[in-house]
Scaffold this motif. Structure first.
Motif, short mmCIF file in Angstrom:
data_model
loop_
_atom_site.label_atom_id
_atom_site.label_comp_id
_atom_site.label_asym_id
_atom_site.label_seq_id
_atom_site.Cartn_x
_atom_site.Cartn_y
_atom_site.Cartn_z
N ASP A 1 -7.96 29.29 34.32
CA ASP A 1 -8.07 30.41 33.38
C ASP A 1 -9.50 30.65 32.91
OD1 ASP A 1 -5.34 30.64 33.60
OD2 ASP A 1 -4.89 30.03 31.54
N LYS A 2 -10.43 29.83 33.44
CA LYS A 2 -11.84 29.90 33.03
C LYS A 2 -11.95 29.78 31.51
CE LYS A 2 -13.25 32.52 37.11
NZ LYS A 2 -12.38 31.79 37.94
N GLY A 3 -11.23 28.79 30.98
CA GLY A 3 -11.18 28.55 29.54
C GLY A 3 -12.42 27.85 29.03
N PRO A 4 -12.36 27.42 27.77
CA PRO A 4 -13.52 26.80 27.13
C PRO A 4 -13.88 25.46 27.78
CG PRO A 4 -11.59 26.68 25.71
CD PRO A 4 -11.21 27.52 26.89
N ALA A 5 -15.14 25.10 27.63
CA ALA A 5 -15.64 23.86 28.21
C ALA A 5 -14.92 22.65 27.61
CB ALA A 5 -17.14 23.73 27.98
N ILE A 6 -14.63 21.69 28.46
CA ILE A 6 -14.06 20.41 28.04
C ILE A 6 -15.11 19.35 28.33
CG2 ILE A 6 -12.26 18.70 28.48
CD1 ILE A 6 -10.43 21.06 29.29
N ALA A 7 -15.51 18.61 27.30
CA ALA A 7 -16.59 17.63 27.44
C ALA A 7 -16.14 16.37 28.17
CB ALA A 7 -17.14 17.26 26.07
N MET A 8 -14.88 16.00 28.01
CA MET A 8 -14.40 14.76 28.59
C MET A 8 -12.88 14.81 28.69
SD MET A 8 -14.72 10.86 27.15
CE MET A 8 -13.22 10.84 26.19
N GLN A 9 -12.35 14.07 29.65
CA GLN A 9 -10.91 13.93 29.81
C GLN A 9 -10.60 12.44 29.82
OE1 GLN A 9 -7.48 15.52 32.87
NE2 GLN A 9 -9.57 15.90 33.37
N LYS B 1 -10.80 27.48 19.04
CA LYS B 1 -11.09 28.66 18.23
C LYS B 1 -11.44 28.28 16.79
CE LYS B 1 -9.03 32.98 16.64
NZ LYS B 1 -7.81 33.79 16.60
N ASN B 2 -10.83 27.24 16.27
CA ASN B 2 -11.01 26.83 14.87
C ASN B 2 -11.89 25.58 14.73
OD1 ASN B 2 -9.13 28.69 13.25
ND2 ASN B 2 -7.92 28.07 15.03
N ALA B 3 -12.64 25.27 15.77
CA ALA B 3 -13.43 24.04 15.79
C ALA B 3 -14.35 23.90 14.57
CB ALA B 3 -14.24 23.95 17.08
N LYS B 4 -15.10 24.92 14.28
CA LYS B 4 -16.06 24.84 13.16
C LYS B 4 -15.34 24.54 11.84
CE LYS B 4 -19.95 26.91 15.17
NZ LYS B 4 -20.73 25.90 15.79
N GLN B 5 -14.22 25.24 11.58
CA GLN B 5 -13.47 25.02 10.34
C GLN B 5 -12.86 23.61 10.29
OE1 GLN B 5 -13.30 27.61 12.40
NE2 GLN B 5 -12.51 29.44 11.39
N LEU B 6 -12.60 23.02 11.46
CA LEU B 6 -12.04 21.68 11.53
C LEU B 6 -13.11 20.59 11.52
CD1 LEU B 6 -9.36 22.41 14.28
CD2 LEU B 6 -8.91 21.97 11.85
N GLY B 7 -14.37 21.00 11.49
CA GLY B 7 -15.46 20.03 11.51
C GLY B 7 -15.72 19.45 12.88
N ILE B 8 -15.45 20.24 13.91
CA ILE B 8 -15.59 19.79 15.30
C ILE B 8 -16.75 20.51 15.95
CG2 ILE B 8 -14.46 19.77 17.56
CD1 ILE B 8 -11.77 19.80 16.05
N ASP B 9 -17.57 19.76 16.68
CA ASP B 9 -18.62 20.36 17.49
C ASP B 9 -17.95 20.90 18.76
OD1 ASP B 9 -20.65 20.91 19.32
OD2 ASP B 9 -21.74 19.03 18.94
N PRO B 10 -17.91 22.22 18.95
CA PRO B 10 -17.18 22.78 20.09
C PRO B 10 -17.73 22.35 21.45
CG PRO B 10 -18.26 24.53 18.82
CD PRO B 10 -18.49 23.24 18.10
N SER B 11 -18.94 21.86 21.50
CA SER B 11 -19.50 21.40 22.78
C SER B 11 -19.08 19.96 23.10
CB SER B 11 -21.02 21.51 22.75
OG SER B 11 -21.58 20.52 21.89
N ARG B 12 -18.35 19.32 22.18
CA ARG B 12 -17.96 17.91 22.39
C ARG B 12 -16.46 17.71 22.35
NH1 ARG B 12 -20.84 14.08 18.59
NH2 ARG B 12 -20.12 12.63 20.16
#
Length: 151
Positions: free
Chosen positions: A89-97, A55-66
């Motif tokens: 829960d059909k939550g947000p995309a996870i780019a890698m585990q 939810k706070n990715a942009k403010q944290l300087g994180i690309d939410p798609s990565r």
């Protein structure tokens, strides 16, 4: 990177060496530990923190798609359970585990789970930690988000 720490679900610290060496934004959570706080406390803490990070990715300087999730040992088991819950829960995309030597099998029903002579984390210690994490719930009756069985 959303990172969950090791410690057999009963100990551990947020400030891991991995996080200090990674050239990326790392968010970790000081999740509640068993036996004082058995499952689902730490799992819920971690999932809530993951959703907060997204939810706070942009403010944290994180690309939410990565956004990646990961951990080591019990933290890797926690990351695996977060991925399962996030999927369900059909939550947000996870780019890698990234799972480093994951603690996944509370029944120790694998070849590596039957090894008795590890110098620090013995099979008995592992069973005790799982028992505390699951609050005495028999392993085969535990939540799929706790026991991480993928069959």
């Amino acid at each position: 990177m959303f990172w969950t720490h090791s410690g057999g679900f009963i100990l551990g610290r947020v400030d891991t060496v991995f996080a200090k060496k990674l050239n990326a934004v790392v968010v970790s959570v000081d999740y509640r530990l068993a036996p004082e706080h058995p499952f689902p406390a730490g799992h819920n803490d971690s999932y809530s923190a993951f959703l907060w990070m997204v939810k706070n990715a942009k403010q944290l300087g994180i690309d939410p798609s990565r956004i990646a999730i990961g951990g080591d040992s019990a933290g890797a088991g926690m990351a695996a359970s977060l991925a399962l819950r996030n999927r369900d829960d059909k939550g947000p995309a996870i780019a890698m585990q990234l799972l480093l030597y994951p603690t996944l099998d509370n029944l120790h029903a694998t070849t590596s789970g039957s090894v008795e002579d590890y110098p620090v984390w013995t099979r008995k210690t592992s069973f005790n930690a799982w028992d505390m994490y699951l609050n005495g719930t028999p392993g085969d009756k535990a939540s799929p988000y706790a026991k991480n069985k993928f069959s």
